[in-house]
Structures are given as C-alpha cells and as structure tokens.
Design an enzyme around this catalytic site. Structure first.
Site, PDB file in Angstrom:
ATOM      1  N   LYS A  57       0.727  -1.213   0.105  1.00 35.68           N
ATOM      2  CA  LYS A  57      -0.072  -0.123   0.110  1.00 35.68           C
ATOM      3  C   LYS A  57       0.823   1.378   0.079  1.00 35.68           C
ATOM      4  O   LYS A  57       0.618   2.454  -0.732  1.00 35.68           O
ATOM      5  CB  LYS A  57      -0.877   0.096   1.263  1.00 35.68           C
ATOM      6  N   ALA A  73      -0.615   0.412   6.375  1.00 33.86           N
ATOM      7  CA  ALA A  73      -1.010  -0.352   7.621  1.00 33.86           C
ATOM      8  C   ALA A  73      -1.458  -1.715   7.036  1.00 33.86           C
ATOM      9  O   ALA A  73      -2.570  -1.296   6.011  1.00 33.86           O
ATOM     10  CB  ALA A  73      -1.472   0.304   8.586  1.00 33.86           C
ATOM     11  N   ASP A  74      -1.489  -2.710   7.555  1.00 36.79           N
ATOM     12  CA  ASP A  74      -2.666  -3.878   7.383  1.00 36.79           C
ATOM     13  C   ASP A  74      -2.946  -4.899   8.633  1.00 36.79           C
ATOM     14  O   ASP A  74      -1.885  -4.642   9.563  1.00 36.79           O
ATOM     15  CB  ASP A  74      -2.131  -4.660   6.242  1.00 36.79           C
ATOM     16  N   GLN A  75      -3.600  -5.434   8.891  1.00 42.66           N
ATOM     17  CA  GLN A  75      -3.972  -6.296   9.790  1.00 42.66           C
ATOM     18  C   GLN A  75      -4.494  -7.744   9.318  1.00 42.66           C
ATOM     19  O   GLN A  75      -5.345  -7.729   8.391  1.00 42.66           O
ATOM     20  CB  GLN A  75      -5.055  -5.763  10.765  1.00 42.66           C
TER      21      GLN A  75
END
Length: 197
Positions: A57, A73-75
């Site tokens: 991203k 950010a990612d989760q």
C-alpha cells in the site's frame, strides 16, 4: 513535511486525526487477496504477510508522491493458525464469529513508513483477544444491530461499538487493535523529525 496515509480505513484516519496529525488519506489500489494467497503459498509467517500488505500500500502511493512521508498499515486476524479476511456478507460474519467464539485470536497489525522511495521503518503489534462463549441469541441480536459494519472489519467486530460485548479478555495496545499501532508510530515520526518532538 507532507504526511500521507495510504488507506481508506475510517478508523485509521480517526486515530491520526485524534492524535492531531495533519495528513492526507489516499487509498492504495492493491490486490490484497492475491498478496495474501501468495504469502500463504510461500509459507510466509503472518507478521511477514501483514508487513508485505502494508508495504504494498505504502509503495503504491510512494511511487506517485515520492516527496511525501507515507504510512501504510494492514492487519491479519489469526485463530488456531487460520487467517481470517473481512467477511463478504452477514452470513460470512456469522460463520467467522462462530469459529472465533470462546477462543483466543491475534490481530497481527503491521505499520510501515516510506520516505524517499523506500521503506524507512516498520513495526508489528500482536494484540491478543479472547471471545467469550456468547449465545446464538446474542449473536443474532449482534448481527442485526451491527448491520453492514460487520463486513468492514476483519473478525466482524468493532471494539468501539457493540463488538466489545463479544470479548472476555483483551491484551495489547488499543490503537493496534483498531488497525494502527499509534505509540510506536508517533515515536518514529518524532524521532525522525516528521512531527515536533
């Protein structure tokens, strides 16, 4: 210094706004499913996969705005080694919540910062949550009251809403659970001169 959040997440935007940061939000068009499938096929650890997604991203936005400081950010939610994605609809959310009921899970949350065309910093947080053994009647009521919100979050819950009632125990930084580990991110931004110290 121009600060950009490479995300369309309302909760991530709200966290940065609450911290008083001046930034732009530019969603990055990346194929998250393809990246996750590739990571799974390669036997990548979940923390690596979450970082890879956050990186993709930030890199996408950094190519268009090389002068900016980009936050990605990612989760990924993991329960008993199974990776969960955002549910596609309410029935998928019901199935997810039934699988998570009365079990611990981790929200592996990665944040990266790109500067001058490369990743300058990253951090991975691993909050641990335990869902309580809620009844099917509670689940029905929860899904009816939360409506479309259940498809907007991995795990089909929002801790800032009725999802808090699904939990028995929570360990870890609250902002990491919401999708952006703010304390380490703010420390990096201060230490690197992006925001005032």
């Amino acid at each position: 210094m121009r600060l950009v959040l490479a995300s369309q997440s309302a909760s991530r935007r709200a966290l940065l706004e609450a911290a008083g940061l001046v930034f732009e939000a530019l969603p990055a068009a990346v194929d998250e499913s393809a990246i996750k499938e590739s990571a799974r096929a390669e036997g990548m650890a979940v923390a690596e996969a979450a970082t890879l997604l956050a990186d993709a991203k930030a890199a996408r936005i950094a190519r268009k705005h090389p002068e900016a400081v980009i936050i990605g950010a990612d989760q990924i939610l993991v329960c008993e080694e199974e990776w969960f994605d955002k549910p596609e609809d309410v029935e998928a959310a019901r199935a997810h919540l039934k699988r998570l009921r009365n079990k611990p899970h981790e929200l592996v949350t990665a944040v990266v910062v790109w500067r001058e065309g490369e990743r300058a910093w990253h951090h991975v947080a691993r909050p641990r949550l335990v869902m309580r053994d809620f009844s099917d009647a509670f689940l029905d009521d929860y899904l009816a009251r939360e409506g479309g919100f259940v498809t907007q979050s991995v795990g089909a819950y929002r801790l800032e809403g009725l999802g808090l009632q699904l939990m028995r125990d929570i360990k870890g930084e609250h902002t990491a659970i919401l999708g952006l580990p703010m304390l380490p991110l703010l420390a990096y931004l201060r230490d690197s001169g992006v925001i005032p110290a």
